[in-house]
Enzyme design. Structure first.
Site, PDB file in Angstrom:
ATOM      1  N   ARG A 261       0.836  -1.204   0.000  1.00 31.12           N
ATOM      2  CA  ARG A 261       0.000   0.000   0.000  1.00 31.12           C
ATOM      3  C   ARG A 261       0.869   1.251   0.000  1.00 31.12           C
ATOM      4  O   ARG A 261       1.769   1.386   0.815  1.00 31.12           O
ATOM      5  CB  ARG A 261      -0.918   0.004   1.224  1.00 31.12           C
ATOM      6  CG  ARG A 261      -1.648   1.314   1.513  1.00 31.12           C
ATOM      7  CD  ARG A 261      -2.816   1.526   0.563  1.00 31.12           C
ATOM      8  NE  ARG A 261      -3.407   2.843   0.691  1.00 31.12           N
ATOM      9  CZ  ARG A 261      -4.433   3.150   1.482  1.00 31.12           C
ATOM     10  NH1 ARG A 261      -4.984   2.215   2.232  1.00 31.12           N
ATOM     11  NH2 ARG A 261      -4.908   4.364   1.502  1.00 31.12           N
TER      12      ARG A 261
ATOM     13  N   ARG B 135      -5.649   1.060  -4.914  1.00 27.33           N
ATOM     14  CA  ARG B 135      -4.783   0.588  -3.831  1.00 27.33           C
ATOM     15  C   ARG B 135      -4.756  -0.927  -3.780  1.00 27.33           C
ATOM     16  O   ARG B 135      -5.754  -1.580  -4.109  1.00 27.33           O
ATOM     17  CB  ARG B 135      -5.233   1.150  -2.495  1.00 27.33           C
ATOM     18  CG  ARG B 135      -6.682   0.870  -2.191  1.00 27.33           C
ATOM     19  CD  ARG B 135      -7.295   1.803  -1.204  1.00 27.33           C
ATOM     20  NE  ARG B 135      -7.241   3.155  -1.708  1.00 27.33           N
ATOM     21  CZ  ARG B 135      -7.594   4.227  -1.028  1.00 27.33           C
ATOM     22  NH1 ARG B 135      -8.030   4.109   0.194  1.00 27.33           N
ATOM     23  NH2 ARG B 135      -7.511   5.420  -1.546  1.00 27.33           N
TER      24      ARG B 135
ATOM     25  N   ASP C  87      -6.753  -1.639   1.506  1.00 32.23           N
ATOM     26  CA  ASP C  87      -7.207  -0.585   2.403  1.00 32.23           C
ATOM     27  C   ASP C  87      -7.902  -1.272   3.575  1.00 32.23           C
ATOM     28  O   ASP C  87      -8.819  -2.067   3.366  1.00 32.23           O
ATOM     29  CB  ASP C  87      -8.187   0.330   1.663  1.00 32.23           C
ATOM     30  CG  ASP C  87      -8.576   1.561   2.447  1.00 32.23           C
ATOM     31  OD1 ASP C  87      -7.784   1.991   3.310  1.00 32.23           O
ATOM     32  OD2 ASP C  87      -9.658   2.110   2.181  1.00 32.23           O
TER      33      ASP C  87
ATOM     34  N   ASP D 164      -9.785  -0.144   6.929  1.00 32.29           N
ATOM     35  CA  ASP D 164     -10.336   0.969   7.704  1.00 32.29           C
ATOM     36  C   ASP D 164     -10.867   0.470   9.038  1.00 32.29           C
ATOM     37  O   ASP D 164     -11.669  -0.474   9.073  1.00 32.29           O
ATOM     38  CB  ASP D 164     -11.483   1.643   6.951  1.00 32.29           C
ATOM     39  CG  ASP D 164     -11.011   2.463   5.764  1.00 32.29           C
ATOM     40  OD1 ASP D 164      -9.865   2.949   5.794  1.00 32.29           O
ATOM     41  OD2 ASP D 164     -11.797   2.627   4.811  1.00 32.29           O
TER      42      ASP D 164
END
Length: 179
Positions: free
Chosen positions: A90, A99, A102, A104
């Site tokens: 990343r 990307r 990811d 989160d």
């Protein structure tokens, strides 16, 4: 031996990828969540295909959600998630750009916080079908701190534009499975 999760905090993670075999990236990340110290992945959603948010000249995304219990604090968990992202190549560049991975941190227990490094719950959690639908799959009774019941947000969102990914991929334990 069965792990005692009584002193643990529940956390929810959004996973996404649209580069370098995205489904494999997400499935590998599920397995890597198990290797975070004092942390157990207790549920994972199906994989969903969604159109990119932001620049449209990029591949579709594979998105998913995972439920964790952890003995870590929110910032430590975030640091481990970012280390997993870096291990997947990343690079932080264009906002909403393509990307490899990811991760989160969407929800961390009942925590509501707003710092430069971390905002909880995730500030866009209520606006993204590719987050809400996988979360609802694994935690239909979930309450989002400061926002209310997840199920109450679903009628405002339809899974239009989201499809469940169907393919063969290595499972997070290394075996092959149909998803």
């Amino acid at each position: 031996m069965i792990a005692d999760h009584s002193a643990q905090t529940g956390a929810y993670i959004g996973l996404g990828s649209n580069l370098e075999t995205p489904a494999e990236q997400v499935i590998r990340a599920f397995g890597e969540l198990h290797r975070i110290p004092q942390t157990w992945c207790i549920a994972r959603s199906s994989l969903y295909v969604s159109a990119p948010l932001g620049p449209t000249d990029q591949p579709d995304y594979i998105n998913a959600a995972a439920a964790l219990v952890t003995g870590l604090d929110a910032r430590s968990l975030l640091n481990h998630l970012q280390a997993i992202e870096r291990a997947h190549g990343r690079e932080r560049g264009e906002r909403w750009g393509p990307r490899t991975l990811d991760l989160d941190l969407l929800i961390f227990g009942e925590t509501i916080m707003n710092t430069r490094e971390l905002v909880l719950p995730h500030p866009e959690i209520c606006n993204r079908d590719f987050v809400l639908i996988p979360l609802h799959e694994i935690a239909p009774e979930l309450r989002i701190p400061g926002r209310g019941a997840l199920a109450g947000l679903i009628p405002d969102h339809s899974p239009e534009g989201l499809t469940i990914w169907k393919g063969v991929a290595a499972d997070f334990d290394g075996s092959s499975s149909m998803l």
